[in-house]
Design an enzyme around this catalytic site. Structure first.
Site, mmCIF file in Angstrom:
data_model
loop_
_atom_site.group_PDB
_atom_site.id
_atom_site.type_symbol
_atom_site.label_atom_id
_atom_site.label_comp_id
_atom_site.label_asym_id
_atom_site.label_seq_id
_atom_site.Cartn_x
_atom_site.Cartn_y
_atom_site.Cartn_z
ATOM 1 N N CYS A 151 -1.591 -10.834 -7.240
ATOM 2 C CA CYS A 151 -2.005 -11.930 -6.360
ATOM 3 C C CYS A 151 -2.033 -11.357 -4.943
ATOM 4 C CB CYS A 151 -0.990 -13.054 -6.512
ATOM 5 S SG CYS A 151 -1.417 -14.569 -5.682
ATOM 6 N N CYS B 73 0.846 -1.181 0.000
ATOM 7 C CA CYS B 73 0.000 0.000 0.000
ATOM 8 C C CYS B 73 0.887 1.239 0.000
ATOM 9 C CB CYS B 73 -0.912 -0.002 1.225
ATOM 10 S SG CYS B 73 -1.907 1.493 1.395
#
Length: 182
Positions: free
Chosen positions: A169, A146
């Site tokens: 993924c 993030c």
């Protein structure tokens, strides 16, 4: 080589104080079929939380995956088979990361996406993610974190569907799904 140089440039930007450079189930959808690393603009970090603050905010599994770079077991995630329209956000800081429109069934056991929310062609500068080199298992992989809070989300591989050919993924436990409002 160019990919490595762009990634290294992004790492140098992240070192400025307080700033950061901008995974078979019956899941339907597209079938799996390499993107370039994101260039990076600068975004102000949220104040960093301590280890104990993260442990209070997150479940033990969320903490292990997002803060200790763990992985949930394949086929165990709550979003693996989710087909609702909406947005997947970071479980730690609530940044929007992936749209359900780019989710596909990769058969790997983890939710998979063909691109991050905010991607424009190969430009990821307006997304909520960063790519980082990961050699932790003795393999050359690309970690996805993030951009806002640096939570570990998963990895990206060059074996996804067209046109980008990417497969993000991502661990379900690192995400919070928000259904599209009708």
């Amino acid at each position: 080589m160019a990919r490595l140089l762009r990634a290294l440039r992004g790492l140098a930007l992240r070192e400025a104080p307080g700033w950061t450079a901008r995974g078979r189930a019956d899941c339907g959808g597209l079938r799996a079929g390499a993107g370039s690393p994101q260039a990076g603009s600068l975004t102000k970090h949220q104040p960093a939380l301590s280890k104990s603050e993260w442990q209070k905010k997150l479940t033990p599994e969320q903490f292990h995956v997002t803060r200790e770079k763990g992985t949930e077991p394949p086929f165990s995630g709550i979003y693996l088979n989710n087909k609702e329209p909406g947005m997947y956000h970071c479980v730690c800081c609530d940044s929007p990361l992936f749209s359900s429109e780019k989710k596909f069934c990769s058969g790997t056991g983890w939710p998979s996406f063909s691109e991050a929310h905010g991607t424009s062609g190969s430009d990821e500068s307006n997304t909520g993610i960063l790519r980082r080199a990961d050699t932790s298992l003795g393999l050359a992989r690309t970690e996805v974190v993030c951009k806002q809070c640096e939570a570990h989300l998963g990895h990206v591989f060059p074996d996804g569907p067209g046109p980008s050919g990417q497969r993000f993924c991502i661990n379900s436990v690192a995400l919070r799904f928000k259904p599209k409002k009708h």
